[in-house]
Design a protein around this motif. Sequence first.
Motif, mmCIF file in Angstrom:
data_model
loop_
_atom_site.group_PDB
_atom_site.id
_atom_site.type_symbol
_atom_site.label_atom_id
_atom_site.label_comp_id
_atom_site.label_asym_id
_atom_site.label_seq_id
_atom_site.Cartn_x
_atom_site.Cartn_y
_atom_site.Cartn_z
ATOM 1 N N LYS A 33 0.830 -1.195 0.000
ATOM 2 C CA LYS A 33 0.000 0.000 0.000
ATOM 3 C C LYS A 33 0.871 1.254 0.000
ATOM 4 O O LYS A 33 1.968 1.250 0.552
ATOM 5 N N MET A 34 0.340 2.302 -0.598
ATOM 6 C CA MET A 34 0.924 3.630 -0.497
ATOM 7 C C MET A 34 -0.151 4.561 0.057
ATOM 8 O O MET A 34 -1.338 4.401 -0.257
ATOM 9 N N ALA A 35 0.281 5.517 0.833
ATOM 10 C CA ALA A 35 -0.677 6.438 1.417
ATOM 11 C C ALA A 35 -0.121 7.852 1.425
ATOM 12 O O ALA A 35 1.103 8.056 1.453
ATOM 13 N N TRP A 36 -1.029 8.784 1.383
ATOM 14 C CA TRP A 36 -0.723 10.191 1.638
ATOM 15 C C TRP A 36 -1.372 10.560 2.970
ATOM 16 O O TRP A 36 -2.527 10.202 3.226
ATOM 17 N N ARG A 45 -1.335 13.979 12.865
ATOM 18 C CA ARG A 45 -1.238 13.549 11.480
ATOM 19 C C ARG A 45 -2.454 12.719 11.123
ATOM 20 O O ARG A 45 -2.901 11.879 11.915
ATOM 21 N N GLU A 46 -3.002 12.931 9.928
ATOM 22 C CA GLU A 46 -4.152 12.172 9.468
ATOM 23 C C GLU A 46 -3.903 11.671 8.051
ATOM 24 O O GLU A 46 -3.278 12.352 7.238
ATOM 25 N N PHE A 47 -4.434 10.479 7.794
ATOM 26 C CA PHE A 47 -4.361 9.947 6.446
ATOM 27 C C PHE A 47 -5.432 10.616 5.597
ATOM 28 O O PHE A 47 -6.528 10.934 6.075
ATOM 29 N N VAL A 48 -5.116 10.804 4.294
ATOM 30 C CA VAL A 48 -6.100 11.371 3.388
ATOM 31 C C VAL A 48 -6.431 10.430 2.236
ATOM 32 O O VAL A 48 -7.563 10.439 1.734
ATOM 33 N N ALA A 49 -5.479 9.616 1.785
ATOM 34 C CA ALA A 49 -5.715 8.731 0.643
ATOM 35 C C ALA A 49 -4.796 7.525 0.722
ATOM 36 O O ALA A 49 -3.660 7.644 1.175
ATOM 37 N N VAL A 50 -5.329 6.399 0.274
ATOM 38 C CA VAL A 50 -4.574 5.140 0.283
ATOM 39 C C VAL A 50 -4.746 4.448 -1.059
ATOM 40 O O VAL A 50 -5.831 4.506 -1.649
ATOM 41 N N MET A 51 -3.680 3.815 -1.527
ATOM 42 C CA MET A 51 -3.761 2.997 -2.738
ATOM 43 C C MET A 51 -3.150 1.628 -2.453
ATOM 44 O O MET A 51 -2.048 1.535 -1.936
ATOM 45 N N ARG A 54 -0.694 -2.839 -6.110
ATOM 46 C CA ARG A 54 -0.651 -3.779 -7.233
ATOM 47 C C ARG A 54 -1.887 -3.698 -8.109
ATOM 48 O O ARG A 54 -1.806 -3.726 -9.328
ATOM 49 N N HIS A 55 -3.074 -3.591 -7.491
ATOM 50 C CA HIS A 55 -4.274 -3.563 -8.323
ATOM 51 C C HIS A 55 -4.907 -2.186 -8.416
ATOM 52 O O HIS A 55 -5.909 -2.013 -9.104
ATOM 53 N N GLY A 56 -4.306 -1.202 -7.728
ATOM 54 C CA GLY A 56 -4.741 0.170 -7.926
ATOM 55 C C GLY A 56 -5.997 0.599 -7.205
ATOM 56 O O GLY A 56 -6.491 1.709 -7.440
ATOM 57 N N SER A 57 -6.535 -0.222 -6.352
ATOM 58 C CA SER A 57 -7.712 0.201 -5.576
ATOM 59 C C SER A 57 -7.340 1.367 -4.668
ATOM 60 O O SER A 57 -6.214 1.452 -4.179
ATOM 61 N N THR A 58 -8.310 2.243 -4.454
ATOM 62 C CA THR A 58 -8.047 3.438 -3.664
ATOM 63 C C THR A 58 -9.100 3.634 -2.588
ATOM 64 O O THR A 58 -10.218 3.121 -2.678
ATOM 65 N N TYR A 59 -8.739 4.411 -1.605
ATOM 66 C CA TYR A 59 -9.651 4.805 -0.532
ATOM 67 C C TYR A 59 -9.331 6.238 -0.153
ATOM 68 O O TYR A 59 -8.163 6.613 -0.052
ATOM 69 N N TYR A 60 -10.393 7.015 0.042
ATOM 70 C CA TYR A 60 -10.231 8.408 0.418
ATOM 71 C C TYR A 60 -10.958 8.686 1.720
ATOM 72 O O TYR A 60 -12.075 8.231 1.935
ATOM 73 N N THR A 78 6.604 6.308 -8.921
ATOM 74 C CA THR A 78 6.111 7.557 -8.332
ATOM 75 C C THR A 78 4.614 7.464 -8.084
ATOM 76 O O THR A 78 3.863 6.939 -8.917
ATOM 77 N N VAL A 79 4.220 7.962 -6.933
ATOM 78 C CA VAL A 79 2.806 8.068 -6.572
ATOM 79 C C VAL A 79 2.456 9.557 -6.510
ATOM 80 O O VAL A 79 3.275 10.370 -6.074
ATOM 81 N N TYR A 80 1.254 9.873 -6.955
ATOM 82 C CA TYR A 80 0.839 11.268 -7.027
ATOM 83 C C TYR A 80 -0.393 11.505 -6.149
ATOM 84 O O TYR A 80 -1.153 10.581 -5.853
ATOM 85 N N LEU A 81 -0.572 12.741 -5.780
ATOM 86 C CA LEU A 81 -1.805 13.176 -5.135
ATOM 87 C C LEU A 81 -2.261 14.439 -5.846
ATOM 88 O O LEU A 81 -1.659 15.496 -5.695
#
Length: 119
Positions: A33-36, A45-51, A54-60, A78-81
């Motif tokens: 997983k990658m997260a912003w 600190r708070e999470f805002v987005a997660v990916m 491998r399959h690209g699913s996301t959560y906001y 590279t991961v973008y927001l």
Amino acid sequence: QVQLKESGGGLVQAGDSLRLSCAASERTFSPFKMAWSRQAPGKEREFVAVMWYRHGSTYYYDSVKGRFTISRDNTVNTVYLQMNSLKQEDTAVYYCAADMGDGTGYKYWGQGTQVTVSS
């Protein structure tokens, strides 16, 4: 040792857009997983987005849903927001983080990039 480096922060006005980037140092970077996340002055600190990488699913998280988009470019590790319709309350230091799927959670963090939204 994976190193993450954020870029793209800056000073913008409310309603503007910004795109943050998070580049990983490893050529064969393959996290689970990658997260912003973000941290505003005086706040936790708070999470805002997660990916799920491998399959690209996301959560906001609710605070950014419909305005922010997390994406990735595997060719450059590279991961973008993408942040649209920015609000003053989005002002914070933004961090990216990598969970390698080894049970240790978000093991790797970048140094952060400042986003300031003025009225």
